[in-house]
Scaffold this active site. Structure first.
Site: not given
Length: 452
Positions: A96, A233, A235, A237
């Site tokens: 992340s 960020d 990834d 999400d």
């Protein structure tokens, strides 16, 4: 029994805490737990992601579970792929917003929701025991490779419609969002300027989208006279927003705005947030017919409560939003499309943000070794009444105490060796005074916990 999973899956420094051997055991444990079916696997752009992915995939295949490898893919794409491929689970190889030397393994169920702590404990048990299912040579799982990117964009365009066209600057931090987020914005009919869109795993900025890390995005929005800046960020999400005047929009304000927009778009309902979210959310949503329910920090807790209460929106004051009408996976990319729809219907973010109440919010981190966290929290609970006079206490995640116009939350970080303090008050002076006392209490507890 070993504890591998934290608040957001398994995280660790590559080839130290997170090794291919550990990843292999995760794959074998997950395959054994599922027994059969298909698992979708995607990765972020880290240099170690391919290595970790192959180990997980090998473990899964060895148990007879089929794998669909969707390659480099943001977390939202993994969640989406689980649904369209009718898979039993999904795995994202990502750390992340952590630095590039870290990586992680996060597991999603068939509904696109992160694995609950109960399921993670079961996987840990299997990993410890090592009694994995081993498929015979002619029943080893089948591996296929594909990408659901076009299907994702097509599905998003059915749910989000714009009347106008806007200039959007998208900063994906050289993360996996670079492969989807700018393309969705373009398909919505916007003019897109991409920043940090080289998915090379080395990252051009700190990955957590905040005012400091997005200074270049803010400058670009201003210089290009863009309507909005969107950041993610590693990834994707999460989402961070820079308004049309080139200012980073505080997470609390953006959470209120998007929750309010969801209520306008889909109707009145329950909004799920976490114990570190402030009173501004309640005050802004009440007139719009929103009821705020708080839960533990972490997207899995938010998703669980959304499902339990039939909630209309779930979000954390970290830019992690879940739109259940779309998916139970946190999705910064689809969120970006909704932000544009909100601008299209109600005007510039800089103007909309003026409607959200502003209270003083402060955050602090105090170093605390992981093995001391439990004792530190026990000491804080025991002595908190000597430091603060308060009206209400919430202990679903850490300790949150509330007065009539303030609150303070103490909780151990699930990803770092620190204690976190978050607080809010109606004035800066009050907030600073509360933080002084809060830090004094935590430092005392950390010091005290060192001696038996």
């Amino acid at each position: 029994m070993g504890r591998y999973f934290g608040t957001s899956g398994i995280r660790g420094e590559v080839n130290k805490e997170l090794t291919p051997e550990l990843a292999l055991r995760v794959g074998m444990a997950l395959g054994t737990y599922l027994g059969s079916g298909t698992v979708v696997v995607g990765t972020d752009t880290r240099t170690s992601s391919e290595m970790i992915k192959r180990a997980v995939v090998s473990g899964l295949l060895s148990t007879g579970v089929d794998v669909i490898d969707i390659g480099v893919a943001p977390t939202p794409l993994t969640g989406f792929a689980i649904r369209i491929y009718d898979a039993e689970a999904g795995v994202t190889i990502t750390a992340s917003h952590n630095p590039p030397e870290y990586n992680g393994i996060k597991i999603w169920d068939k509904n696109g929701m992160a694995y609950t702590p109960d399921k993670e404990r079961e996987l840990e048990r299997l990993m410890e025991e090592g009694k994995f299912k081993k498929a015979p040579w002619n029943e080893i799982g089948k591996l296929t490779r594909t990408s659901p990117k076009e299907d994702y964009i097509e599905a998003a365009l059915k749910m989000v419609k714009l009347q106008g066209s806007y200039t959007v600057v998208v900063d994906t931090g050289n993360g996996a969002g670079a492969l989807v987020s700018p393309y969705l914005q373009r398909e919505l009919g916007n003019k897109v300027i991409s920043l940090n869109a080289h998915p090379d795993g080395r990252f051009a900025r700190e990955l957590e989208p905040n005012a400091k890390s997005l200074s270049m995005l803010a400058k670009t929005v201003k210089v290009m006279k863009a309507d909005v800046g969107i950041a993610h960020d590693g990834d994707a999400d999460r989402i961070g927003i820079v308004d049309d005047e080139g200012n980073f929009v505080e997470y609390e304000v953006m959470l209120s705005l998007i929750a309010g927009y969801i209520l306008r778009k889909f109707g009145k309902g329950k909004v799920i947030t976490t114990v570190d979210a402030g009173f501004a959310l309640d005050d802004y949503l009440r007139p719009l017919g929103g009821e705020v329910i708080r839960t533990r920090v972490g997207d899995v807790a938010v998703a669980e409560e959304l499902a339990r209460h039939g909630g209309i929106f779930g979000g954390e004051p970290s830019g992690t939003w879940i739109i259940p009408q779309w998916n139970l996976t946190p999705d910064g990319i689809f969120a970006g499309a909704l932000v544009l729809e909100m601008i299209d219907r109600f005007g510039p973010i800089s103007e909309l943000a003026k409607e959200v109440p502003r209270y003083a919010t402060l955050r602090s981190k105090i170093p605390c070794p992981n093995e001391k966290k439990q004792m530190v929290m026990a000491l804080i609970r025991e002595r908190i009444g000597e430091f603060f006079s308060y009206e209400r206490e919430i202990t679903i995640d850490g300790v949150r105490i509330e007065g009539s116009d303030w609150w303070v939350l103490f909780r151990p970080s699930g990803t770092e060796p620190v204690m976190r303090i978050t607080l809010e008050a109606h004035t800066e002076d009050k907030a600073r005074g509360l933080m002084e006392e809060a830090e004094r209490l935590v430092r005392w507890a950390v010091e005290k916990a060192k001696t038996p």
